[in-house]
Design an enzyme around this catalytic site. Structure first.
Site, PDB file in Angstrom:
ATOM      1  N   CYS A 151      51.939  40.660  60.952  1.00 34.88           N
ATOM      2  CA  CYS A 151      53.132  40.107  61.607  1.00 34.88           C
ATOM      3  C   CYS A 151      53.814  39.095  60.692  1.00 34.88           C
ATOM      4  O   CYS A 151      53.780  39.244  59.458  1.00 34.88           O
ATOM      5  CB  CYS A 151      52.766  39.491  62.955  1.00 34.88           C
ATOM      6  SG  CYS A 151      54.199  39.163  64.004  1.00 34.88           S
ATOM      7  N   ASP A 207      49.378  32.772  68.638  1.00 29.84           N
ATOM      8  CA  ASP A 207      50.301  32.388  69.715  1.00 29.84           C
ATOM      9  C   ASP A 207      49.607  31.463  70.693  1.00 29.84           C
ATOM     10  O   ASP A 207      50.208  30.534  71.216  1.00 29.84           O
ATOM     11  CB  ASP A 207      50.836  33.627  70.432  1.00 29.84           C
ATOM     12  CG  ASP A 207      51.843  34.338  69.559  1.00 29.84           C
ATOM     13  OD1 ASP A 207      51.425  35.096  68.665  1.00 29.84           O
ATOM     14  OD2 ASP A 207      53.056  34.087  69.730  1.00 29.84           O
TER      15      ASP A 207
HETATM   16  C1  RUB Z   1      54.759  36.491  66.293  1.00 31.39           C
HETATM   17  C2  RUB Z   1      53.296  36.317  66.070  1.00 31.39           C
HETATM   18  C3  RUB Z   1      52.872  35.255  65.088  1.00 31.39           C
HETATM   19  C4  RUB Z   1      52.591  33.961  65.874  1.00 31.39           C
HETATM   20  C5  RUB Z   1      52.430  32.756  64.963  1.00 31.39           C
HETATM   21  O1  RUB Z   1      55.047  37.376  67.358  1.00 31.39           O
HETATM   22  O2  RUB Z   1      52.454  36.930  66.699  1.00 31.39           O
HETATM   23  O3  RUB Z   1      51.716  35.623  64.410  1.00 31.39           O
HETATM   24  O4  RUB Z   1      53.639  33.711  66.773  1.00 31.39           O
HETATM   25  O5  RUB Z   1      53.636  32.525  64.281  1.00 31.39           O
HETATM   26  P1  RUB Z   1      56.591  37.626  67.779  1.00 31.39           P
HETATM   27  P2  RUB Z   1      54.009  31.078  63.706  1.00 31.39           P
HETATM   28  O6  RUB Z   1      57.302  38.093  66.569  1.00 31.39           O
HETATM   29  O7  RUB Z   1      56.500  38.631  68.867  1.00 31.39           O
HETATM   30  O8  RUB Z   1      57.121  36.300  68.275  1.00 31.39           O
HETATM   31  O9  RUB Z   1      52.870  30.704  62.807  1.00 31.39           O
HETATM   32  O10 RUB Z   1      55.297  31.287  62.962  1.00 31.39           O
HETATM   33  O11 RUB Z   1      54.136  30.149  64.851  1.00 31.39           O
END
Ligand code: RUB
Length: 313
Positions: A125, A194
């Protein structure tokens, strides 16, 4: 942007990623506070509460949204008049945004120490916290090779390739189903979160648990990069994390499958703590089994990210 616009942008994935949805929501509440006209304190409170509910309903899984929004309301029950409440909301929002950005930098430094020269890293991701670690390791002169999963259906892997490209880090894209095949060549898996639950389970983009399982099988360490506001007090009180399911149109285009075909589109999954080697937080590098302590220490009453109003919901 006010609460309504930010919530819409979050639903549409124009604002995405657990930290960013939290920051933009805090910013939206600050904006609401700035725009409120009137002298009635109770009316102001109702107005802010409506904004809070709108934001909280935008996406269900990332607890960062909840913690970010709640931290804006910290100590606000003590305000005696409109201007005092306005000042508090603005200050709390600014503090949250600043602290959340600092947290990513610190995670970058802590996490980079776990990356060795020559490591081949797999990420999934698009997590800014995970990328901070990779970018910091690169800045420290470590020669690393990065592989990014495509991350269907939204293909956030393409964002990862762009983000790393800007830093001069060439990245190889793989389809999600190639992760296990690739694992024998990987030295470390670095992902974001998340929500981190009180038992150490990590909720992150769908597919994370499969990657962690393959890593475990191949004895490749899995590092989760998560600011403390991704930890969930609510799971400590027994609440389960809701896994968001999104529209089938994100997976198949209209007409691609026979009418009546069911399409499931869960967008997050939970990785059990036994498949995670370390969680990198700004408060330190911890075992997933220490998640409970982070929740008590970093999110308890009186802490910046904590909220006296968050409990029991
Ligand atoms: C994003 C996702 C990321 C976490 C952490 O999912 O799963 O790994 O949110 O991201 P989506 P960060 O694209 O569905 O929001 O470290 O940038 O907070």
């Amino acid at each position: 942007m006010g609460a309504e616009d930010v919530a819409t942008a979050i639903r549409r994935m124009e604002i995405r990623g657990a930290a960013e949805i939290a920051r933009k929501s805090a910013e939206a509440l600050k904006q609401e506070a700035l725009e409120f006209h009137g002298n009635d304190l109770n009316e102001f409170r109702r107005y802010l509460d409506a904004g809070r509910e709108t934001l909280l309903s935008s996406r269900p899984t990332a607890v960062s949204l909840w913690n970010g929004v709640q931290s804006v309301f910290k100590n606000t029950s003590e305000a005696k008049e409109v201007e005092e409440l306005r000042r508090l909301v603005i200050k709390n929002a600014d503090d949250f945004i600043l602290r959340s950005k600092e947290a990513v930098e610190i995670i970058g430094r802590f996490g980079a120490r776990r990356i060795r020269d020559g490591d081949k890293i797999l990420t999934h991701c698009n997590s800014k916290a995970a990328l901070a670690v990779i970018i910091q390791a690169h800045k420290e002169g470590k020669h690393i090779e990065v592989f990014a999963t495509e991350s269907r259906p939204w293909r956030q892997g393409l964002l990862t390739i762009k983000d790393l490209g800007k830093e001069g880090i060439g990245t190889t894209l793989i389809v999600d189903s190639a992760a296990r095949w690739l694992m024998k060549r990987i030295d470390a898996v670095v992902v974001g979160a998340d929500t981190v639950c009180s038992n150490g389970a990590v909720v992150n983009k769908i597919g994370t648990s499969q990657i962690a399982l393959s890593a475990h099988e191949a004895r490749v360490p899995v590092m989760v990069c998560a600011e403390t506001f991704k930890f969930s007090t609510r799971t400590m009180y027994g609440e389960l994390v809701e896994i968001e399911e999104r529209e089938s149109e994100e997976v198949v285009r209209p007409g691609e499958v026979p009418p009546g075909t069911k399409v499931l589109n869960p967008v997050f999954d939970a990785t059990p703590p036994e498949y995670i080697d370390a969680i990198i937080t700004e408060a330190g590098v911890i075992s997933p089994y220490a998640a409970y302590e982070i929740i008590v220490k970093e999110l308890g009453q009186g802490s910046l990210f904590g909220s006296q109003e968050g409990k029991g919901r």
